[in-house]
Scaffold this active site. Structure first.
Site, short mmCIF file in Angstrom:
data_model
loop_
_atom_site.label_atom_id
_atom_site.label_comp_id
_atom_site.label_asym_id
_atom_site.label_seq_id
_atom_site.Cartn_x
_atom_site.Cartn_y
_atom_site.Cartn_z
N ARG A 28 4.71 10.43 -3.28
CA ARG A 28 3.98 10.07 -4.49
C ARG A 28 4.50 10.81 -5.73
O ARG A 28 4.62 10.23 -6.80
CB ARG A 28 2.50 10.44 -4.27
CG ARG A 28 1.56 10.05 -5.37
CD ARG A 28 0.18 10.68 -5.11
NE ARG A 28 -0.25 10.50 -3.74
CZ ARG A 28 -0.97 9.48 -3.30
NH1 ARG A 28 -1.35 8.56 -4.14
NH2 ARG A 28 -1.33 9.40 -2.04
N CYS A 40 -10.06 -13.50 -2.55
CA CYS A 40 -11.38 -13.94 -2.14
C CYS A 40 -12.13 -12.80 -1.45
O CYS A 40 -12.44 -12.88 -0.26
CB CYS A 40 -11.22 -15.14 -1.23
SG CYS A 40 -12.63 -16.19 -1.32
N GLU A 41 -12.38 -11.73 -2.16
CA GLU A 41 -13.09 -10.54 -1.68
C GLU A 41 -13.81 -9.94 -2.87
O GLU A 41 -13.16 -9.69 -3.90
CB GLU A 41 -12.10 -9.48 -1.17
CG GLU A 41 -11.46 -9.73 0.15
CD GLU A 41 -12.39 -9.48 1.33
OE1 GLU A 41 -13.11 -8.48 1.31
OE2 GLU A 41 -12.38 -10.30 2.26
C1 LIG Z 1 4.17 13.52 7.19
C2 LIG Z 1 4.08 13.10 5.79
N1 LIG Z 1 4.97 13.58 4.92
C3 LIG Z 1 4.95 13.21 3.61
C4 LIG Z 1 4.00 12.34 3.14
C5 LIG Z 1 4.05 11.95 1.70
O1 LIG Z 1 2.90 12.24 1.03
P1 LIG Z 1 2.86 12.12 -0.56
O2 LIG Z 1 3.34 10.76 -0.90
O3 LIG Z 1 1.44 12.32 -0.90
O4 LIG Z 1 3.76 13.18 -1.10
C6 LIG Z 1 3.04 11.82 4.01
C7 LIG Z 1 2.01 10.89 3.53
O5 LIG Z 1 1.23 10.33 4.22
C8 LIG Z 1 3.08 12.21 5.38
O6 LIG Z 1 2.19 11.75 6.26
#
Ligand SMILES: Cc1ncc(COP(=O)(O)O)c(C=O)c1O
Length: 430
Positions: free
Chosen positions: A292, A360-361
């Protein structure tokens, strides 16, 4: 604009992303449209390199589940980051652009026999072992092929990430990894150390996603160091790597903080310094897996306004031509977003509306109760910070084709994923 890096407003009130006007983008590519700012993605990768790789000798693997296409994979390859994949599909995407397989970390709580075989055949750098079944399956594959592989073990550190229940993974009651409240994780270590085919390199933990407190990572490092110390004492074996996972929080709406990567990495490396010397352990190589944080704020989604329904005295619904099919996060875990009227940012007379999708939700709401200038059919809305877990979680519910994806960079735009057609929707139907 609003502190979003890379977003500006033209003199005539049009939203621009990395110097490209949004009215031009929707004219050229249609709506809904995912737009990614490559300049911003590259800036963030640079920040990670400076504050984790160069400064501390760490390894950063981009968590591809956040957003993966062949273009993105090539970008990560060019930038020299590792890639975290969790499925045969993500691995196959990486292979399709000749991503260096030794720089791939393969995750997942239910990797199939076929996926693990694929990982072995491709020669991935690390498999993160999630459960006992997987040890048996992977060992079976490796012994048959007379091969070996480097692994990390995923533990659930028993830390509450203070985030939404659906994106918490570090607590004991989790489907991921070996729990720490009993001997399971140590049994897994013993089993792997006795395996002729599995080479134990590291211990992994991931607490959750969209975390805004860096002290959580300090607690995580403490748990990892303590566990590694027990491994050394019990088995006389020193672990070389720790993997702190991802989860670094980003800005979606007011109330979220804008956090630099060093806010997290400085705390992680300081904790490593302190904890590993306290336990008299060699300093490990530290992996992180940001997803993210790299792409989330770099992406926006452009929609065209359609029907508007004013339930006098109750709520005004503004429908757009996408919705939960291209952004499931609001319906899935009440995620909050900000939006702007991309074609009339100079217009100031605001009213409160709810932006909903066309599915449709009743739960197909993108943003509940947001103040925006008066909108009309045909206006363009930009929902901000949609770069992570939007395209990658998109569906064809109601047989709605998935949007196109465009990458922009300093005034240039390039189509990186074509818009799905109705023919695409029926192509596998027999
Ligand atoms: C093992 C693992 N690493 C990294 C991430 C990446 O998380 P983020 O996108 O919040 O940095 C996730 C997200 O689910 C994860 O499960």
């Amino acid at each position: 604009m609003f502190g979003y890096r890379g977003l500006t407003i033209s003199d005539d009130g049009i939203l621009e992303i990395s110097g490209v006007r949004c009215d031009y983008l929707v004219e050229k590519y249609g709506t809904p449209l995912y737009v990614f700012n490559e300049e911003e993605i590259l800036n963030r990768i640079k920040e990670i390199k400076e504050n984790h790789i160069v400064k501390y000798g760490g390894v950063a693997a981009y968590a591809s589940k956040a957003f993966l296409t062949k273009y993105m994979c090539r970008l990560i390859k060019r930038e020299g980051l590792w890639l975290d994949v969790v499925s045969g599909g993500e691995l196959y995407t990486a292979k399709s652009v000749d991503f260096p397989m030794e720089n791939i970390i393969f995750h997942g709580n239910n990797k199939t026999y076929e996926e693990l075989e694929m990982a072995v055949d491709f020669g991935v750098g690390r498999v993160v072992i999630d459960n006992f079944d997987e040890i048996d399956i992977l060992e079976d594959i490796l012994l048959k092929k007379k091969r070996s592989i480097d692994v990390q073990i995923r533990i659930t550190p028993g830390i509450d990430g203070h985030t939404h229940d659906f994106i918490k993974t570090g607590q004991v009651d989790s489907k991921f990894g070996f729990p720490m409240h009993d001997e399971s994780a140590l049994h897994a270590v013993k089993r792997i150390l006795n395996s002729p085919a599995l080479k134990l390199k590291g211990i992994h933990a991931h607490i959750g996603s969209q975390l805004h407190q860096n002290n959580i990572y300090k607690l995580e490092v403490e748990v990892l160091a303590k566990f590694i110390s027990s491994i050394k004492n019990l088995f006389d074996y020193e672990i070389e790597e720790i993997n702190c996972g991802g989860g670094f929080g980003i800005y979606y709406t007011e109330g979220d903080k804008r956090l630099s990567i060093s806010y997290f990495t400085d705390v992680i490396h300081k904790a490593v310094e302190e904890c590993f010397s306290r336990y008299n352990l060699r300093k490990p190589t530290v992996f992180i897996e940001p997803g993210r944080w790299i792409v989330g704020e770099a992406g926006i989604t452009l929609y065209r306004v359609g029907s508007i329904k004013d339930i006098r005295g109750i709520r005004k619904y503004v429908s757009v031509d996408g919705g939960m099919t291209d952004n499931i996060r609001t319906a899935l875990y009440s995620a909050k977003y900000t939006a702007v009227p991309a074609n009339k940012l100079n217009n100031k007379d605001e009213e409160q509306v709810t932006i909903c999708g066309k599915c449709c939700e009743s739960g197909d709401i993108l943003i509940k109760d947001i103040k925006l200038p008066k909108l009309e059919r045909g206006d363009i809305i930009a929902v901000l910070s949609t770069g992570a877990y939007n395209f990658s979680m998109a569906s064809n519910y109601n047989r709605i084709p998935r949007p196109a994806v465009v990458m922009v960079n300093r005034g240039q735009d390039v189509l990186i994923v074509k818009r799905e057609t109705y023919e695409d929707i029926i192509k596998n139907d027999l």
